[in-house]
Design an enzyme around this catalytic site. Structure first.
Site, PDB file in Angstrom:
ATOM      1  CE  LYS A  85     134.441  87.974  17.964  1.00  0.00           C
ATOM      2  NZ  LYS A  85     135.180  86.867  17.686  1.00  0.00           N
ATOM      3  CD  GLU A 107     135.384  96.206  19.251  1.00  0.00           C
ATOM      4  OE1 GLU A 107     134.355  97.194  19.203  1.00  0.00           O
ATOM      5  OE2 GLU A 107     135.342  95.247  19.680  1.00  0.00           O
ATOM      6  CB  SER A 374     134.788  79.966  19.305  1.00  0.00           C
ATOM      7  OG  SER A 374     135.853  79.715  18.815  1.00  0.00           O
TER       8      SER A 374
HETATM    9  C1  LIG Z   1     136.549  86.514  17.935  1.00  0.00           C
HETATM   10  C2  LIG Z   1     136.667  85.081  18.049  1.00  0.00           C
HETATM   11  C3  LIG Z   1     137.313  84.453  19.128  1.00  0.00           C
HETATM   12  C4  LIG Z   1     138.021  85.211  20.166  1.00  0.00           C
HETATM   13  O1  LIG Z   1     136.992  85.982  21.009  1.00  0.00           O
HETATM   14  P1  LIG Z   1     136.611  85.796  22.405  1.00  0.00           P
HETATM   15  O2  LIG Z   1     135.917  87.013  22.854  1.00  0.00           O
HETATM   16  O3  LIG Z   1     137.808  85.346  23.340  1.00  0.00           O
HETATM   17  O4  LIG Z   1     135.722  84.668  22.274  1.00  0.00           O
HETATM   18  C5  LIG Z   1     137.358  83.071  19.094  1.00  0.00           C
HETATM   19  N1  LIG Z   1     137.034  82.568  18.306  1.00  0.00           N
HETATM   20  C6  LIG Z   1     136.412  82.826  16.968  1.00  0.00           C
HETATM   21  C7  LIG Z   1     135.889  81.855  16.055  1.00  0.00           C
HETATM   22  C8  LIG Z   1     136.270  84.326  16.988  1.00  0.00           C
HETATM   23  O5  LIG Z   1     135.762  84.703  15.869  1.00  0.00           O
END
Ligand SMILES: *Cc1c(COP(=O)(O)O)cnc(C)c1O
Length: 389
Positions: A85, A107, A374
């Site tokens: 993010k 948001e 992620s």
């Molecule tokens: C917010 C988040 C996601 C989901 O959001 P995407 O826009 O689909 O990437 C996935 N993994 C983590 C660690 C997140 O914080």
């Protein structure tokens, strides 16, 4: 609008008249600065020295042994803030600064995007306000505290199911009333044009680095790239660089909640139908009257009834396959990666790991998989306490 507003038939901007001018202003600023040397020098410096890019591409040796093929993890969990993010928040935050905006709103669902926005608000000295459903405020205490500590005002949303989709509605309403001085920093590749394009632009660094890194170590492209899909930003971020490489198979993994046969599930691309949500046309979880369905996933960050329009397009042209993983499978993967690699993944990312482990069983040992890790799982530890004996 000057850029393409659509991905095939998906995307567009289905918004009230008052927002069209604001989205046009945003698009113009994005066009002006995306190739601007001063802007990019400043952004690249922050990505490197503030956020810690490039993130490593780690060969997970013990996990690979269990899987039966080669598994690499793209370590977005090591990015400042604990998830991908931060790439987007830094990029759009800098855009807000160059546009001279005095206030940033956003948001948040699980609070990861809100926390990233709070960080960059402190970094740039810009006032930030984050809309969050009261149900999520209750569930995600740690991220609420992080936001407040960085000086963000967290605004509790009491409408609807009091979760992410309601927070987006409230933020859009606020933006309509305050378009002059306010920048809306959207968190994923969904929403009206130009957000899907802007967020992809700031996340595509994940795939650019991954390609260089795998060519360095394996001297060839991967066979598979796998990422979890909520709104779809970490997935587009790593997929984008490989879209033209037809031999690289791309797989997005959605949450199936308790399972695809139950009523509450989050597998938008597998179970949804085409509709409009939050200003863009995409696959949406809705009933036959077009009312948005409530979703459930163990991972708050994947708990969203929509998905970015480019994913809908990539599904329809069959460039990306979308699979789903249940809560239980994701929790098992959360435990597995912690036990065999000492890496605690976010529950969202655990969906990608779970699918990769299933797939690996069908592959021969020379195949190479890259998983986009992620984010890190610290935020989920309290929820997963039952795993600890
Ligand atoms: C917010 C988040 C996601 C989901 O959001 P995407 O826009 O689909 O990437 C996935 N993994 C983590 C660690 C997140 O914080």
């Amino acid at each position: 609008m000057k850029l393409n507003t659509k991905f095939g038939k998906f995307g567009g901007l289905f918004v009230p008249e008052t927002l069209v001018a604001a989205l046009e202003e945003l698009e113009s600023a994005f066009i002006k600065y995306k190739d601007d040397k001063k802007f990019n020098d400043e952004l690249n410096d922050l990505l490197k020295n503030y956020a810690g890019r490039p993130t490593p591409l780690y060969f997970a040796k013990r996990l690979s042994k269990i899987a039966g093929c080669k598994i690499y993890l793209k370590r977005e969990d090591l990015l400042h803030g604990g998830a991908h993010k931060t790439n987007n928040a830094l990029g759009q935050g800098l855009l807000a600064k160059y546009m001279g905006k005095k206030r940033i709103i956003a948001e948040t669902g699980a609070g990861q995007h809100g926390a990233a926005v709070a960080m960059i608000g402190a970094l740039f000295g810009i006032k930030t306000e984050v809309f969050m459903g009261s149900e999520d405020i209750r569930r995600q205490r740690a991220n609420v505290l992080r936001m407040k500590l960085c000086g963000t005002k967290v605004i509790s949303v009491e409408s609807g199911s009091r979760t992410l989709k309601d927070a987006i509605n409230e933020a859009l309403r606020d933006w309509i009333a305050n378009v002059q001085d306010t920048f809306y920093l959207f968190g994923t590749v969904a929403g009206p044009h130009p957000y899907p394009t802007i967020v992809k632009h700031f996340q595509k660094v994940i795939g650019e680095e991954s390609k260089k890194q795998i060519l360095d170590t394996e001297k060839r492209l991967p066979d598979y790239v796998i990422a979890c899909v909520g709104g779809g930003s970490n997935a587009i971020g790593i997929f984008n660089e490989f879209l033209e490489d037809k031999n690289v198979k791309l797989i997005g993994v959605e949450p199936a909640g308790h399972g695809l046969n139950t009523n509450k599930h989050g597998a938008t691309l597998n179970k949804g139908s085409i509709g409009v949500l939050h200003g863009s046309m995409s696959y949406v979880l809705q009933d036959s009257d077009g009312q948005i369905l409530e979703t459930h996933s163990v991972s708050a960050g994947l708990d969203y009834p929509g998905v970015g329009p480019e994913h809908s397009f990539l599904k329809d042209v069959k460039r990306v396959k979308y699979e789903s993983i249940t809560d239980k499978e994701a929790i098992n993967a959360f435990k597995l990666l912690s036990e065999v690699e000492g890496i605690m993944p976010a529950l969202e990312s655990s969906h990608a790991i779970a699918y990769a482990m299933k797939l690996a069983k069908t592959l021969d040992k020379n195949k190479v998989i890259i998983i986009n890790l992620s984010g890190r799982g610290d935020k989920d530890l309290e929820q997963m306490e039952f795993l600890v004996k």
